[in-house]
Design a protein around this motif. Structure first.
Motif, PDB file in Angstrom:
ATOM      1  N   ASP A 115       0.802  -1.217   0.000  1.00  0.00           N
ATOM      2  CA  ASP A 115       0.000   0.000   0.000  1.00  0.00           C
ATOM      3  C   ASP A 115       0.839   1.274   0.000  1.00  0.00           C
ATOM      4  O   ASP A 115       0.297   2.365  -0.027  1.00  0.00           O
ATOM      5  CB  ASP A 115      -1.002   0.011   1.153  1.00  0.00           C
ATOM      6  N   SER A 116       2.159   1.128   0.002  1.00  0.00           N
ATOM      7  CA  SER A 116       2.992   2.324  -0.092  1.00  0.00           C
ATOM      8  C   SER A 116       3.160   2.695  -1.562  1.00  0.00           C
ATOM      9  O   SER A 116       2.930   1.883  -2.448  1.00  0.00           O
ATOM     10  CB  SER A 116       4.365   2.090   0.545  1.00  0.00           C
ATOM     11  N   GLN A 117       3.569   3.887  -1.799  1.00  0.00           N
ATOM     12  CA  GLN A 117       3.831   4.339  -3.162  1.00  0.00           C
ATOM     13  C   GLN A 117       5.322   4.275  -3.478  1.00  0.00           C
ATOM     14  O   GLN A 117       5.787   4.879  -4.434  1.00  0.00           O
ATOM     15  CB  GLN A 117       3.307   5.773  -3.338  1.00  0.00           C
ATOM     16  N   TYR A 118       6.078   3.546  -2.658  1.00  0.00           N
ATOM     17  CA  TYR A 118       7.525   3.501  -2.812  1.00  0.00           C
ATOM     18  C   TYR A 118       7.937   3.081  -4.219  1.00  0.00           C
ATOM     19  O   TYR A 118       8.677   3.766  -4.905  1.00  0.00           O
ATOM     20  CB  TYR A 118       8.141   2.558  -1.770  1.00  0.00           C
ATOM     21  N   ALA A 119       7.459   1.929  -4.637  1.00  0.00           N
ATOM     22  CA  ALA A 119       7.752   1.426  -5.984  1.00  0.00           C
ATOM     23  C   ALA A 119       6.412   1.189  -6.670  1.00  0.00           C
ATOM     24  O   ALA A 119       5.653   0.343  -6.242  1.00  0.00           O
ATOM     25  CB  ALA A 119       8.552   0.133  -5.925  1.00  0.00           C
ATOM     26  N   PRO A 120       6.111   1.934  -7.714  1.00  0.00           N
ATOM     27  CA  PRO A 120       4.834   1.727  -8.391  1.00  0.00           C
ATOM     28  C   PRO A 120       4.781   0.339  -9.032  1.00  0.00           C
ATOM     29  O   PRO A 120       5.698  -0.061  -9.732  1.00  0.00           O
ATOM     30  CB  PRO A 120       4.790   2.831  -9.441  1.00  0.00           C
ATOM     31  N   LEU A 121       3.711  -0.393  -8.753  1.00  0.00           N
ATOM     32  CA  LEU A 121       3.590  -1.768  -9.228  1.00  0.00           C
ATOM     33  C   LEU A 121       2.784  -1.829 -10.511  1.00  0.00           C
ATOM     34  O   LEU A 121       1.686  -1.294 -10.590  1.00  0.00           O
ATOM     35  CB  LEU A 121       2.927  -2.638  -8.157  1.00  0.00           C
ATOM     36  N   ALA A 122       3.336  -2.519 -11.498  1.00  0.00           N
ATOM     37  CA  ALA A 122       2.605  -2.770 -12.738  1.00  0.00           C
ATOM     38  C   ALA A 122       1.728  -4.006 -12.570  1.00  0.00           C
ATOM     39  O   ALA A 122       0.667  -4.112 -13.165  1.00  0.00           O
ATOM     40  CB  ALA A 122       3.574  -2.968 -13.899  1.00  0.00           C
ATOM     41  N   ILE A 123       2.206  -4.950 -11.768  1.00  0.00           N
ATOM     42  CA  ILE A 123       1.495  -6.196 -11.493  1.00  0.00           C
ATOM     43  C   ILE A 123       1.583  -6.435  -9.995  1.00  0.00           C
ATOM     44  O   ILE A 123       2.665  -6.359  -9.425  1.00  0.00           O
ATOM     45  CB  ILE A 123       2.149  -7.401 -12.197  1.00  0.00           C
TER      46      ILE A 123
END
Length: 163
Positions: free
Chosen positions: A114-122
């Protein structure tokens, strides 16, 4: 691929085109050391571990790329990747900061990130133990094959896939 949902086909396509994947192992992968080793033993994909996952990949393995901390030591490896795969990763294990890497990130973990640290594509969320057959297909221990299988929807509600 007629019966495979669109989101699964999209994830499979993303993984299939990766030429320079990098795997990052986190705390959530610790209880799957055997399958993780089986998956990664014969690949050329560099593997980074957090301090809490240290030892999952033996230091002597040629694809052991060291530790990931969220600082600069892993920058050359992650910067060259065209796909970054988190397995059991919790970004709380990294130093806070801005994620500077352009490669898409695919996450397989028992909890949502739920963090925005690393934006997840999947993001595939669910207990890794039931997913290990899917994620770690040791009959063909190539990273791409295992991840292509892992990109399919997992039946039975054991996990939720978000694209």
């Amino acid at each position: 691929m007629g019966g495979v949902p669109l989101r699964a086909r999209q994830r499979a396509a993303m993984v299939a085109v990766a030429q320079r994947p990098v795997v990052v192992l986190g705390v959530g992968a610790r209880h799957l050391s055997g399958p993780v080793r089986d998956l990664l033993r014969n690949t050329n994909a560099p593997v980074l571990t957090t301090y809490r996952a240290k030892g999952l990949v033996p230091d002597a393995w040629p694809n052991n790329a060291g530790m990931v901390s969220g600082a600069t030591m892993e920058a050359p490896i992650l910067g060259a990747a065209d796909l970054i795969v988190f397995i059991g990763m919790d970004t709380v294990e990294l130093f806070p900061g801005t994620w500077p890497y352009p490669a898409p990130v695919a996450s397989f973990a028992a909890w949502p990130e739920d963090s925005q640290y690393a934006p997840l594509a999947i993001e595939t969320v669910g207990e890794l133990e039931p997913m290990q057959e899917v994620l770690f297909d040791v009959a063909d221990a190539r990273l791409h094959a295992a991840l292509l299988i892992g990109a399919r929807d997992i039946a039975g509600g054991d996990c939720e896939a978000i694209v």
